[in-house]
Design an enzyme around this catalytic site. Structure first.
Site, PDB file in Angstrom:
ATOM      1  N   ASP A 144       0.573  -1.711  -0.529  1.00 17.08           N
ATOM      2  CA  ASP A 144       0.634   0.457   0.098  1.00 17.08           C
ATOM      3  C   ASP A 144       0.897   1.237   0.061  1.00 17.08           C
ATOM      4  O   ASP A 144       1.991   1.594   0.597  1.00 17.08           O
ATOM      5  CB  ASP A 144      -0.970   0.250   1.724  1.00 17.08           C
ATOM      6  CG  ASP A 144      -2.113   0.576   1.334  1.00 17.08           C
ATOM      7  OD1 ASP A 144      -2.294   1.532  -0.120  1.00 17.08           O
ATOM      8  OD2 ASP A 144      -2.413   1.363   1.786  1.00 17.08           O
ATOM      9  N   ASN A 175       1.901   3.580  -2.913  1.00 21.15           N
ATOM     10  CA  ASN A 175       2.290   3.571  -3.863  1.00 21.15           C
ATOM     11  C   ASN A 175       1.640   4.928  -5.110  1.00 21.15           C
ATOM     12  O   ASN A 175       2.682   5.832  -5.269  1.00 21.15           O
ATOM     13  CB  ASN A 175       2.107   2.844  -5.352  1.00 21.15           C
ATOM     14  CG  ASN A 175       2.223   1.307  -4.689  1.00 21.15           C
ATOM     15  OD1 ASN A 175       3.629   0.808  -5.101  1.00 21.15           O
ATOM     16  ND2 ASN A 175       1.132   0.047  -4.630  1.00 21.15           N
ATOM     17  N   SER A 183      -7.076  -4.993  -5.235  1.00 27.49           N
ATOM     18  CA  SER A 183      -8.608  -5.739  -4.750  1.00 27.49           C
ATOM     19  C   SER A 183      -9.629  -5.973  -6.100  1.00 27.49           C
ATOM     20  O   SER A 183      -9.617  -5.366  -7.072  1.00 27.49           O
ATOM     21  CB  SER A 183      -8.635  -5.203  -3.883  1.00 27.49           C
ATOM     22  OG  SER A 183      -9.497  -3.919  -4.352  1.00 27.49           O
ATOM     23  N   ASN A 198     -10.445  -2.528  -6.733  1.00 24.23           N
ATOM     24  CA  ASN A 198      -9.444  -2.086  -7.505  1.00 24.23           C
ATOM     25  C   ASN A 198     -10.232  -1.714  -8.820  1.00 24.23           C
ATOM     26  O   ASN A 198      -9.497  -0.749 -10.030  1.00 24.23           O
ATOM     27  CB  ASN A 198      -8.322  -2.439  -7.674  1.00 24.23           C
ATOM     28  CG  ASN A 198      -7.700  -1.749  -5.455  1.00 24.23           C
ATOM     29  OD1 ASN A 198      -6.578  -2.260  -5.477  1.00 24.23           O
ATOM     30  ND2 ASN A 198      -7.769  -0.883  -5.191  1.00 24.23           N
ATOM     31  N   ARG A 235     -11.863   1.081 -11.112  1.00 21.93           N
ATOM     32  CA  ARG A 235     -10.866   2.206 -10.913  1.00 21.93           C
ATOM     33  C   ARG A 235     -11.606   2.830 -12.459  1.00 21.93           C
ATOM     34  O   ARG A 235     -11.589   1.722 -13.269  1.00 21.93           O
ATOM     35  CB  ARG A 235      -9.256   2.046 -10.819  1.00 21.93           C
ATOM     36  CG  ARG A 235      -9.522   1.913  -9.176  1.00 21.93           C
ATOM     37  CD  ARG A 235      -7.919   2.131  -9.078  1.00 21.93           C
ATOM     38  NE  ARG A 235      -7.623   2.004  -7.499  1.00 21.93           N
ATOM     39  CZ  ARG A 235      -6.837   2.270  -7.182  1.00 21.93           C
ATOM     40  NH1 ARG A 235      -5.290   2.064  -7.584  1.00 21.93           N
ATOM     41  NH2 ARG A 235      -6.370   1.661  -5.509  1.00 21.93           N
TER      42      ARG A 235
END
Length: 256
Positions: A34, A36, A80, A83, A86
């Site tokens: 986590d 980035n 995940s 995600n 997105r």
């Protein structure tokens, strides 16, 4: 100055490594990669993808550090299932970086046996194919077991495990009502995504966030958790060794 810092860091790594000798250590370490995007912005990059690229490059180093620390099984949470919602202009490049990272890990000289876990049917077909093909080339290597979680959600994994248990029972000619009557913990454990199928001993989350976000919900029932205030691309071997020191200092009671 950078050379001096590197030399001091190497000395500290050796000192921490010696202090951990003979002490309890986790068999299975899971890590949430986590921070980035925050790292990219803090480093002055206009494109947050630079954070994912640097984070992807860090993965091979991390696995080497784990192997050196006698860790047997590592799970990396790269993406995940949430995600996947997105925007396409963000998700597409991210998936490309994940593909490149997994291919690099699978092509490494070290004896790592890689599996890709998660709801791979939710991924674009080309991405799922690239990941599966790369992982298949590591089958039977032995050594460090590496699970790469892509399109992964802990709640989804449990639902899929229940569905898989019933599918297998029915395919074998069984009555689903019999399975429903006898359904037990093992029916879920035996149908989780990872072929390694062991509980997690230790979960690390980078970036300072202090929640599991559904990571390995079933496997983490008795896991120790370590939150480190370091963004993933900046994570160092020292940070791993400090986490392992924290693990060694804990009294694991398993609910007793």
């Amino acid at each position: 100055m950078k050379a001096v810092r590197s030399a001091l860091e190497a000395i500290y790594v050796r000192r921490l490594t010696r202090k951990l000798e003979g002490r309890p250590r986790p068999r299975h370490v899971a890590i949430m990669l986590d921070g980035n995007r925050r790292w990219a912005r803090g480093a002055g990059h206009d494109d947050v993808r630079e954070g994912y690229r640097d984070g992807g490059a860090k993965v091979t180093d991390f696995l080497q550090w784990c192997a050196a620390a006698d860790i047997q099984h590592v799970t990396l949470w790269m993406l995940s299932d949430d995600n996947l919602h997105r925007p396409a202009d963000e998700l597409g490049p991210l998936l490309e970086i994940i593909e490149e990272t997994v291919q690099r890990v699978c092509a490494a000289e070290e004896a790592w046996e890689v599996s890709v876990i998660g709801a791979l049917d939710l991924l674009p077909g080309d991405t799922a194919r690239v990941l599966k093909e790369a992982a298949s080339r590591t089958t039977g290597r032995g050594g460090l077991t590496v699970d790469v979680a892509v399109g992964y959600g802990g709640r989804r994994e449990i639902v899929d495990a229940v569905r898989s248990a019933f599918d297998r029972h029915i395919s074998a000619g069984g009555d689903p009502r019999d399975l429903a009557a006898d359904f037990d913990l093992e029916h879920i454990t035996d149908n989780l995504y990872s072929p390694a199928g062991h509980d997690t001993d230790f979960i690390i989350r980078t970036s300072g966030e202090q929640r599991l976000s559904g990571f390995l919900l079933w496997q983490s029932a008795y896991a120790e958790v370590h939150f480190v205030d370091v963004l993933w691309p900046a994570f160092r071997q020292i940070d791993l060794l400090r986490a392992l020191r924290s693990y060694a200092d804990r009294d694991r009671r398993y609910g007793r």
